[in-house]
Design an enzyme around this catalytic site. Structure first.
Site, PDB file in Angstrom:
ATOM      1  N   GLN A  44       0.739   2.180   3.286  1.00 41.63           N
ATOM      2  CA  GLN A  44      -0.273   1.918   2.268  1.00 41.63           C
ATOM      3  C   GLN A  44       0.290   1.142   1.071  1.00 41.63           C
ATOM      4  OE1 GLN A  44      -2.142   6.215   2.329  1.00 41.63           O
ATOM      5  NE2 GLN A  44      -3.645   4.791   1.545  1.00 41.63           N
ATOM      6  N   HIS A  45      -0.632   0.612   0.294  1.00 37.71           N
ATOM      7  CA  HIS A  45      -0.396   0.076  -1.051  1.00 37.71           C
ATOM      8  C   HIS A  45       0.268  -1.301  -1.129  1.00 37.71           C
ATOM      9  CE1 HIS A  45      -1.363   4.132  -2.189  1.00 37.71           C
ATOM     10  NE2 HIS A  45      -0.184   4.620  -1.863  1.00 37.71           N
ATOM     11  N   ASP A  78      -1.603   4.781   6.789  1.00 37.99           N
ATOM     12  CA  ASP A  78      -0.787   5.592   7.695  1.00 37.99           C
ATOM     13  C   ASP A  78      -1.105   7.080   7.649  1.00 37.99           C
ATOM     14  OD1 ASP A  78       0.311   5.805   5.142  1.00 37.99           O
ATOM     15  OD2 ASP A  78       2.342   5.250   5.752  1.00 37.99           O
TER      16      ASP A  78
END
Length: 470
Positions: free
Chosen positions: A71-72, A235
């Site tokens: 992520q991110h 995830d």
């Protein structure tokens, strides 16, 4: 036999699982490594995806595929579809000051109400603010901003440099909820917060429904054209889907990062910033606490001790709970929860009696688990009902982690059979997008671990934190 594929593009590697559509039985799998670092060229992820697919024997016979990813991470694209700069990953802490600026400008409570999260260095919004302030030319060249799984889903469908159809960019609600400019409660982007971060508005991916197809694959080596592509996921949401986690389950994942998350009916907005109020991959919500340091703490202990993972576990289990007062605060690369991006790891209570390999090995395990125990406390404080604690991730393979976790958490721990749960969740989502119904696949037999709670472990950890003013 119809086959389904799931792809996990994680921080360290890309994994591919190919499973039977109806039973979920594993047919074949593959893997390729990612380069180390916190700033990576996304083209290397694409190369690794193709390599992992090849290692899995290709996708012949596969009717649907989905991509889950870390992520991110900030992936910036220019008008031609080229990557503007190396992607900043979730564990790149250079944007810590930018996160503080964003919180100061809007206020933690308003961020939590607007997006379910309070910016920290990990979030895309903080990285975009860093880009604006430190690389203005790259910021001006950015036409679209996507996340790692969005980029790979786009590439799978034949888009990219030379075919930059930004209207074809898609994501899902779980990954969008980690950007800092999408609201899980409203189910919509907050363009004003994107503009606050980057200084202007740019293209962002369309958010698909949990089982809404993204399109079909283009032809690549090992990948036939025409395979249905699912929406993908972040995830942790994919891991929850792979586990079949539902109400009453709290998962604790020990990977590169450590996470504690639960599936809930209602969104969570925590203005302390401890809990990130993410969305999940089914239409519900996924309150989550993340630590920056998890399985790498065990690897670092192995490096210090000149021991492999199994030997570190054996050493840790040879020491008494609490290690005779030796405590490790394992903030090796800063920390996300607690929000200490500039902190470094430290050892407390070192004496002649505790200066030995077993004590150091156990202190590393206990310190890592104490950070996750704090996250579990925060989740429980939200009134989340808990029937099972599920321990997953690479770190959960450690015999020491399995046996010490109940002593730290104070509850029985369930360890499902070893599997690539993020990739499994992506596969289960692909099956859902293909068939129209979410399949029920059997995980296999789980193991449970019980032990008396050892309060001294967490008491020492908390005292060490106080001693440093944390």
């Amino acid at each position: 036999m119809a086959l389904i594929a799931g792809i996990d593009s994680s921080t360290q590697s890309c994994k591919v699982v190919v499973r039977d559509l109806h039973t979920g039985a594993l047919v074949r799998e593959g893997r390729a490594t990612h380069p180390e670092g916190t700033s990576i060229d996304p083209l290397l992820w694409w190369d690794a995806l193709l390599g992992a697919v090849g290692d899995a024997g290709g996708l012949d016979g596969v009717v649907a595929v989905s991509v889950a990813g870390q992520q991110h991470g900030m992936v910036c694209l220019d008008e031609a579809g080229n990557v503007v700069r190396r992607a900043l990953l979730w564990n790149d802490t250079r944007s810590a000051g930018s996160a503080r600026d964003l919180v100061a400008e809007l206020g933690a409570a308003q961020w939590a109400q607007a997006t379910g999260t309070v910016p920290v260095a990990s979030f895309t919004s903080a990285k975009l603010r860093w880009l604006r302030d430190n690389e203005p030319e790259n910021a001006r060249a950015t036409v679209a901003v996507v996340l790692p799984h969005d980029y790979l889903t786009w590439r799978l469908r034949g888009f990219g440099p030379g075919n930059a159809d930004f209207g074809a960019l898609v994501t899902d609600r779980s990954d969008a909820s980690g950007t800092g400019y999408w609201s899980p409660t409203a189910g919509a982007y907050r363009p004003d917060l994107l503009e606050l971060s980057l200084g202007r508005r740019v293209v962002v991916p369309r958010v698909l429904g949990p089982a809404e197809p993204a399109g079909e694959t283009a032809f690549y080596p090992g990948i036939p054209a025409g395979i249905l592509v699912g929406p993908g996921a972040g995830d942790n949401a994919a891991a929850a889907l792979g586990l079949g986690a539902g109400r009453g389950d709290v998962a604790i994942s020990i990977g590169t990062s450590g996470t504690v998350f639960a599936v809930t009916d209602e969104p969570v907005a925590d203005d302390s910033g401890t809990i990130a109020g993410f969305a999940d991959a089914t239409g519900l919500f996924l309150p989550l606490v993340a630590t920056l340091n998890a399985a790498r703490v065990l690897a670092a202990a192995g490096t210090l001790l000149g021991a492999d993972h199994a030997r570190v576990a054996d050493l840790a289990l040879a020491a008494a709970p609490g290690c005779g007062g030796l405590v490790m605060l394992p903030y090796l690369e800063g920390e996300r929860t607690p929000n200490l991006p500039s902190a470094r790891g430290s050892i407390h209570g070192l004496t002649l009696a505790t200066a030995n390999p077993p004590a150091l090995a156990r202190a590393a395990v206990e310190g890592m688990l104490c950070g996750l125990a704090d996250g579990l406390d925060a989740i429980l404080a939200q009134g989340v009902s808990v029937d099972r604690i599920l321990l997953i991730g690479g770190g959960a393979k450690s015999a020491a982690v399995r046996r010490i976790a109940p002593e730290v958490f104070g509850v029985t721990v369930t360890v499902p059979p070893v599997s690539e749960y993020v990739a499994d969740g992506a596969a289960r989502q692909a099956a859902w997008a293909y068939s129209g119904s979410l399949p029920t696949w059997t995980l296999g037999e789980s193991a449970t671990f019980e032990a008396p709670a050892r309060p001294v472990i967490r008491e020492q950890y908390a005292a060490a934190r106080r001693a440093l003013g944390y």
